[in-house]
Design a protein around this motif. Structure first.
Motif, PDB file in Angstrom:
ATOM      1  N   VAL A 174       7.236  15.037   0.264  1.00 39.13           N
ATOM      2  CA  VAL A 174       8.169  14.514  -0.739  1.00 39.13           C
ATOM      3  C   VAL A 174       8.903  13.286  -0.213  1.00 39.13           C
ATOM      4  N   GLY A 175       8.977  13.147   1.123  1.00 39.47           N
ATOM      5  CA  GLY A 175       9.566  11.933   1.677  1.00 39.47           C
ATOM      6  C   GLY A 175       8.738  10.707   1.356  1.00 39.47           C
ATOM      7  N   PHE A 176       7.428  10.795   1.553  1.00 38.84           N
ATOM      8  CA  PHE A 176       6.553   9.676   1.214  1.00 38.84           C
ATOM      9  C   PHE A 176       6.591   9.375  -0.280  1.00 38.84           C
ATOM     10  N   ILE A 177       6.530  10.418  -1.091  1.00 38.99           N
ATOM     11  CA  ILE A 177       6.504  10.203  -2.543  1.00 38.99           C
ATOM     12  C   ILE A 177       7.851   9.675  -3.037  1.00 38.99           C
TER      13      ILE A 177
ATOM     14  N   ILE B 255      -0.087  20.019  -3.249  1.00 34.49           N
ATOM     15  CA  ILE B 255      -0.977  18.948  -2.788  1.00 34.49           C
ATOM     16  C   ILE B 255      -1.765  18.362  -3.950  1.00 34.49           C
ATOM     17  N   VAL B 256      -2.299  19.215  -4.809  1.00 34.08           N
ATOM     18  CA  VAL B 256      -3.088  18.734  -5.956  1.00 34.08           C
ATOM     19  C   VAL B 256      -2.221  17.895  -6.888  1.00 34.08           C
ATOM     20  N   ALA B 257      -1.006  18.364  -7.172  1.00 35.04           N
ATOM     21  CA  ALA B 257      -0.113  17.624  -8.077  1.00 35.04           C
ATOM     22  C   ALA B 257       0.284  16.281  -7.465  1.00 35.04           C
ATOM     23  N   ALA B 258       0.528  16.245  -6.152  1.00 31.04           N
ATOM     24  CA  ALA B 258       0.914  14.987  -5.496  1.00 31.04           C
ATOM     25  C   ALA B 258      -0.234  13.982  -5.516  1.00 31.04           C
ATOM     26  N   ALA B 259      -1.459  14.448  -5.261  1.00 26.31           N
ATOM     27  CA  ALA B 259      -2.616  13.556  -5.311  1.00 26.31           C
ATOM     28  C   ALA B 259      -2.836  13.030  -6.729  1.00 26.31           C
TER      29      ALA B 259
ATOM     30  N   GLY C 161      -0.218  10.285  -7.583  1.00 29.68           N
ATOM     31  CA  GLY C 161      -0.549   8.972  -7.040  1.00 29.68           C
ATOM     32  C   GLY C 161      -1.693   8.309  -7.781  1.00 29.68           C
ATOM     33  N   ALA C 162      -2.746   9.085  -8.093  1.00 25.63           N
ATOM     34  CA  ALA C 162      -3.895   8.525  -8.806  1.00 25.63           C
ATOM     35  C   ALA C 162      -3.501   8.024 -10.197  1.00 25.63           C
TER      36      ALA C 162
ATOM     37  N   LEU D 156       0.704  -0.032  -5.283  1.00 23.34           N
ATOM     38  CA  LEU D 156       1.098   0.304  -3.918  1.00 23.34           C
ATOM     39  C   LEU D 156       1.764   1.677  -3.860  1.00 23.34           C
ATOM     40  N   GLY D 157       2.698   1.929  -4.778  1.00 23.75           N
ATOM     41  CA  GLY D 157       3.385   3.221  -4.793  1.00 23.75           C
ATOM     42  C   GLY D 157       2.421   4.376  -5.016  1.00 23.75           C
ATOM     43  N   GLY D 158       1.490   4.206  -5.946  1.00 24.05           N
ATOM     44  CA  GLY D 158       0.516   5.264  -6.206  1.00 24.05           C
ATOM     45  C   GLY D 158      -0.422   5.493  -5.040  1.00 24.05           C
ATOM     46  N   ALA D 159      -0.859   4.415  -4.394  1.00 21.24           N
ATOM     47  CA  ALA D 159      -1.796   4.538  -3.274  1.00 21.24           C
ATOM     48  C   ALA D 159      -1.153   5.272  -2.100  1.00 21.24           C
ATOM     49  N   VAL D 160       0.097   4.945  -1.785  1.00 21.75           N
ATOM     50  CA  VAL D 160       0.784   5.622  -0.678  1.00 21.75           C
ATOM     51  C   VAL D 160       0.968   7.102  -0.997  1.00 21.75           C
ATOM     52  N   SER D 161       1.350   7.427  -2.241  1.00 20.56           N
ATOM     53  CA  SER D 161       1.550   8.829  -2.636  1.00 20.56           C
ATOM     54  C   SER D 161       0.260   9.628  -2.527  1.00 20.56           C
ATOM     55  N   ALA D 162      -0.841   9.077  -3.030  1.00 18.69           N
ATOM     56  CA  ALA D 162      -2.116   9.778  -2.986  1.00 18.69           C
ATOM     57  C   ALA D 162      -2.592   9.964  -1.552  1.00 18.69           C
ATOM     58  N   ALA D 163      -2.457   8.921  -0.727  1.00 19.43           N
ATOM     59  CA  ALA D 163      -2.888   9.016   0.667  1.00 19.43           C
ATOM     60  C   ALA D 163      -2.079  10.059   1.429  1.00 19.43           C
TER      61      ALA D 163
END
Length: 423
Positions: free
Chosen positions: A225-228, A284-288, A291-292, A374-381
């Protein structure tokens, strides 16, 4: 879905928060639009957001130590009153025509200071009202409450901004705090769950950090949640820029984007209230997915496609928030809950001061689409990486194969694969 509302104290709390949260969302929309109107800069909106969350980053852990020592209900009376005063002061400046951008910056920072104590106090007070049996349901309904207000608040704010000006939104927000203050005063103290408060002593901050660091089921959801929170939740920057620069829609479009995202978040909160358990796999699934979907929305060619995508983004974002929040709360000893939830909120909300100015600068320099991607890519990664870490800690490995002629990707236990190989 609504079982915790049978508890009188929580029902009062819930009603008060509906009114206050509506006012809070009105102020957020009005505040962002006022800064954009005064400066014409997405970076300035990012600075406002950063100042509101900077105190959480600087002092969040100390707020948790205080919350573990103090009685929750009197503490909330003080913090809610302070936030009401901030809204009324900003209303007076705006309605009299004397408001300047530094006034908004100062008000945002002051609200952030109150939030340092208010957030962990509200989070941990829920368990005192409902007990462990209803905690998952109550946390989910709190999120549904917040998102319901997010449906109404932006819509009302949009009408007020275009009709009579931003000052009235600030005024109504200040007055809305009467409801939570009244609900706290009307509660029955004897019906609250007794929780042992931490005594004053040295090393309590380090004790809380060691407690979290020794538990992978707590530390990794907090890292995620810190990254997101730092890179994926900068919606004031992105949505105001898309409304103003990409689609030329003005305040009405900004309000619509927020309202549609709130609708998705409300759906996500109600689904969470029905589930009853908080699984890290779902997190994990919801966070990926979150980001996508941000990447897809950033590349959306049309206004209405972008607007519609706000709904699933809201569902996934809320699912991440509720699942992580509940998993961390239910995995924490009550005597440590204030410090752990302060760390959770510090990482989730306190990362915004780091991410918002950077995202705002990228949005100004390279356009809203690049900033959103950028925000979505970092969240998904982050979701994929932490998912693999948790799988490894849990003795799982990724298995890719075919099942009845269709590809299947899943995690399987290492022991199961070793047993199958030896057989």
């Amino acid at each position: 879905m609504f079982s915790s509302l049978r508890i009188r104290n929580y029902r009062l709390f819930f009603i008060g928060q509906v009114v206050s949260n509506t006012g809070t969302w009105m102020q957020r929309i009005a505040q962002d639009w006022l800064v954009l109107s005064l400066t014409g800069s997405s970076a300035a909106v990012g600075i406002t957001t950063a100042l509101q969350f900077l105190p959480m980053l600087l002092f969040g852990l100390y707020g948790g130590v205080l919350v573990d020592r103090l009685p929750k209900r009197p503490t909330l009376l003080v913090t809610q009153s302070a936030m009401a005063l901030a809204g009324l002061a900003l209303a007076a400046l705006t309605l009299t025509g004397h408001v300047q951008v530094w006034h908004v910056y100062l008000a945002a920072f002051f609200v952030g200071l109150a939030t340092v104590v208010d957030n962990p106090a509200r989070q941990s007070f829920v368990s005192e009202m409902v007990g462990p049996g209803q905690l998952q349901n109550a946390v989910s309904l709190n999120s549904a409450n917040f998102q319901s207000a997010r449906l109404v608040g932006p819509a009302v704010a949009g009408l007020l901004i275009t009709g009579v000006g931003t000052g009235w939104a600030f005024l109504l927000n200040g007055l809305s705090f009467v409801a939570p203050l009244a609900s706290l005063l009307l509660m029955r103290g004897r019906e609250l769950q007794a929780v042992r408060r931490a005594p004053r002593g040295k090393g309590q901050l380090r004790e809380g950090l060691r407690y979290v660091a020794g538990r992978p089921e707590l530390i990794w959801p907090i890292v995620l949640v810190g990254f997101i929170g730092t890179f994926g939740f900068n919606f004031p920057v992105w949505l105001s820029a898309f409304a103003d620069d990409v689609f030329d829609g003005g305040a009405g479009s900004y309000s619509l984007f927020n309202t549609l995202m709130a609708a998705g978040s409300l759906v996500g909160a109600l689904l969470a209230a029905r589930r009853g358990t908080a699984r890290l796999r779902l997190l994990i699934v919801a966070a990926a997915g979150f980001g996508a979907l941000e990447i897809v929305a950033a590349l959306a060619p049309s206004y209405w496609l972008f607007a519609v995508l706000m709904v699933p983004i809201g569902i996934c974002g809320l699912t991440v928030n509720v699942t992580a929040n509940t998993a961390v709360q239910m995995g924490t000893d009550p005597a440590m809950r204030g410090r752990v939830m302060a760390l959770f909120m510090m990482v989730f909300m306190g990362g915004t001061p780091l991410g918002a100015p950077v995202v705002g600068w990228i949005t100004d320099a390279y356009g809203p689409r690049v900033g959103f991607v950028l925000g979505g890519a970092v969240s998904a990664a982050a979701a994929i990486t932490i998912g693999l870490v948790l799988a490894r800690l849990g003795g799982l490995r990724l298995s890719v194969g075919w099942h009845h002629g269709h590809p299947r990707v899943r995690f399987v236990a290492r022991e199961r694969e070793l047993a199958a190989a030896s057989a």
